[in-house]
Design an enzyme around this catalytic site. Structure first.
Site, short mmCIF file in Angstrom:
data_model
loop_
_atom_site.label_atom_id
_atom_site.label_comp_id
_atom_site.label_asym_id
_atom_site.label_seq_id
_atom_site.Cartn_x
_atom_site.Cartn_y
_atom_site.Cartn_z
N ASP A 347 0.81 -1.22 0.00
CA ASP A 347 0.00 0.00 0.00
C ASP A 347 0.85 1.27 0.00
O ASP A 347 2.00 1.26 0.43
CB ASP A 347 -0.93 0.01 1.23
CG ASP A 347 -0.15 -0.11 2.54
OD1 ASP A 347 0.73 -0.98 2.62
OD2 ASP A 347 -0.42 0.68 3.47
N GLU A 348 0.23 2.32 -0.51
CA GLU A 348 0.70 3.71 -0.33
C GLU A 348 2.17 3.94 -0.68
O GLU A 348 2.91 4.53 0.10
CB GLU A 348 0.48 4.14 1.13
CG GLU A 348 -0.97 4.12 1.53
CD GLU A 348 -1.19 4.54 2.99
OE1 GLU A 348 -2.11 5.32 3.22
OE2 GLU A 348 -0.44 4.08 3.88
C1 TNX Z 1 -3.93 3.80 5.82
S1 TNX Z 1 -5.03 1.18 5.05
C2 TNX Z 1 -2.94 2.85 5.86
C3 TNX Z 1 -2.17 2.67 7.11
C4 TNX Z 1 -2.60 3.63 8.17
C5 TNX Z 1 -4.11 3.75 8.16
C6 TNX Z 1 -4.66 4.58 9.26
C7 TNX Z 1 -3.63 1.03 4.52
C8 TNX Z 1 -3.41 -0.09 3.63
N1 TNX Z 1 -2.69 1.93 4.88
O1 TNX Z 1 -0.78 2.78 6.86
O2 TNX Z 1 -2.16 3.14 9.40
O3 TNX Z 1 -4.49 4.31 6.93
O4 TNX Z 1 -6.04 4.54 9.28
#
Ligand code: TNX
Length: 533
Positions: A347-348
């Protein structure tokens, strides 16, 4: 019989249960001997519950028989441990059944009598003469025992009830009933982020216990992120030794030794909960990048990180060392993990090109599969090639799973605006985040995983999972506060057919968990919209 159970004082509790000292004093409320409409006490709601005449009495002479192999024996022992010394000076006898079991006993076995039930389903028949739990499989028998447990007096959840006692000991009475039941989804999960804040082995066990009570069966452990690496890796020892030494806010962090992780896995498996380990990559990797300079493209180790920003870190995806590292880590963790899954995060990532990202995921999927595991990833991984065994976990509410489904992958729904346990309940909630919205209990309950995302055919929908990210969550009491009641809501979303559940009915049943959750010492949020009674 209820009178004596109610007479618990804090000092009695603290004498046998150290946890009492730090928890809210459990005031064990009087329990209705047998609730008239017993279906009204069960969470998640079963397919069918038929009340019959009379009750079954469990006393010190009751034997719990099992039939069908070691997993059934383990479930019989779980039940004996749960009852503990509540009805006698010894735990209830557990024995293998050979032929007919005598009147007055409990039998845990397989093969429901009235037709087939799907995997993990069960039939629970309580008659005045005997109790029989028939699982479609061993997990089904365990689920049936959780229903039997919810039909027992809530005060039994209180550990002091299982300690040696003096004087007359009354039998436990359970209502005669036939319950037939099976889950809607195979994957009914919860995720604990042990990276942003570290949680002890005992904390994780407590969380597993709370999951099992609600028939949840997947514990996803988010074991590595920017703020901490939480599992000992023998071939790369600095990951835990250095990368595990802090957490959000600069606390001491920590990590699980391989023996401790193995103990978590064993404890979960004894409750039919499969551990899904996650090592988030290629982003969310600052703890690894701080521990080994060679994982960075510039060869410079990063400083440890105790903030909450995301997206800034990434493994050096063009270096061979990176893939040797991943192969070692995935190999060691896979060898310690009997379940079929390995979660690679994904993710991200903000510092790689889309092509770099796709090639990375493709290569790591090959590594995961070479160690005999199915790859799980957050929904971003759908841009890469996937296998039919891959599992894509959808967290972004507007991200349609078309790509994943077209590649044959299965989908787990964790949409943040419904399933995230780290969102605040309302604006006044003291901990939690709100980027995905405020999530009251109804919001977490009143939705259908089959229709919330566009274009997921039923056969691609593996299940649901509620993640608890821990940026603002520092203790197990915080975990419990954000998780309950919403995790019970998600458990029912995952277990009970959509047509068999309504918010109004759930609200009432949730309210009737008050005595049980109080006896458990659970630090749950007393949501004002729930009729706690
Ligand atoms: C998004 S959900 C993230 C996390 C954070 C979370 C906090 C996701 C795959 N990544 O790194 O902890 O939001 O709500």
């Amino acid at each position: 019989m209820t009178g004596r159970r109610v007479l618990l004082t804090l000092s009695m509790c603290a004498a046998v249960l150290p946890a009492c000292a730090r928890r809210v004093t459990p005031v064990v409320s009087p329990e209705p001997a047998i609730v008239a409409d017993i279906a009204s006490t069960l969470v998640p709601r079963p397919i069918s519950v038929e009340r019959r005449d009379g009750t079954f009495a469990i006393d010190g002479t009751t034997t719990i028989y099992w039939n069908g192999g070691g997993h059934y024996e383990a479930t019989a022992r779980f039940l004996s441990d749960f009852i503990g010394l509540a009805v006698g000076a010894q735990p209830l006898r557990v024995a293998q059944a050979t032929g007919e079991v005598p009147a007055g006993s409990i039998l845990i076995t397989y093969g429901p009598e009235s037709g087939e039930l799907p995997a993990d389903g069960y039939e629970l028949t309580i008659q005045p003469a005997r109790v029989v739990v028939r699982g479609a499989n061993s997990a089904g028998a365990f689920n049936g025992v959780q229903t039997l447990r919810q039909l027992m007096p809530p005060s039994l959840e209180y550990e002091a009830q299982r300690a040696p006692r003096r004087g007359d000991i009354a039998p436990i009475r359970v209502p005669a009933v036939v319950v037939r039941d099976a889950p809607r989804f195979a994957w009914r999960g919860a995720m604990l982020d042990v990276s942003r804040h570290f949680f002890s082995v005992d904390d994780v066990k407590r969380f597993v216990d709370l999951m099992a009570l609600h028939k949840l069966n997947r514990l996803h452990l988010h074991l590595a992120d920017d703020q901490g690496w939480r599992l000992e890796i023998l071939s790369w020892p600095n990951l835990a030794r250095h990368g595990g030494r802090t957490e959000v806010g600069g606390g001491p962090g920590g990590f699980y030794t391989q023996a401790e992780y193995t103990e978590i896995v064993r404890y979960a498996a004894a409750r039919f909960v499969v551990v899904v380990p996650e090592i988030d990559m290629p982003g969310h990797t600052n703890a690894a990048l701080a521990s080994y300079a060679e994982l960075n493209c510039d060869g410079q180790a990063r400083p440890l990180f105790t903030g909450v920003e995301v997206g800034f870190s990434a493994l050096c995806v063009d270096k061979d060392a990176t893939y040797r590292f991943i192969d070692d880590v995935v190999g060691e963790i896979s060898a310690l993990t009997p379940g079929p899954y390995f979660h690679i995060g994904g993710d991200e990532v903000q510092t790689l090109t889309p092509d770099q990202y796709r090639r990375f995921v493709d290569r790591v999927r090959g590594i995961v599969e070479s160690h005999g595991k199915q790859m799980v990833g957050w929904d971003e991984v759908s841009s890469a090639p996937l296998s039919p065994t891959s599992v894509v976990q959808h967290w972004r509410p507007k991200q349609a799973p078309g790509d994943a489904v077209a590649k044959g992958a299965q989908v787990v729904v964790s949409v943040a605006n419904r399933a995230y346990l780290d969102m605040k309940y309302d604006a006044s909630t003291a901990i939690g985040l709100s980027w995905a919205g405020l999530i009251d209990v109804r919001t977490s309950y009143d939705w259908d995983p089959a229709t919330t995302l566009e274009g997921v055919p039923a056969d691609a929908l593996l299940g649901v999972e509620a993640p608890l990210w821990s940026e603002t969550v520092a203790t197990i009491n915080d975990v419990e506060y954000l998780a309950f009641p919403r995790l019970a809501a998600i458990a029912e979303v995952g277990w009970t057919a959509q047509a068999n559940r309504t918010w109004e009915d759930f609200r009432g049943r949730l309210g009737r968990q008050l005595a049980r959750w109080t006896a458990l010492g659970l630090n749950f949020y007393r949501a004002p919209e729930i009729p706690w009674q």
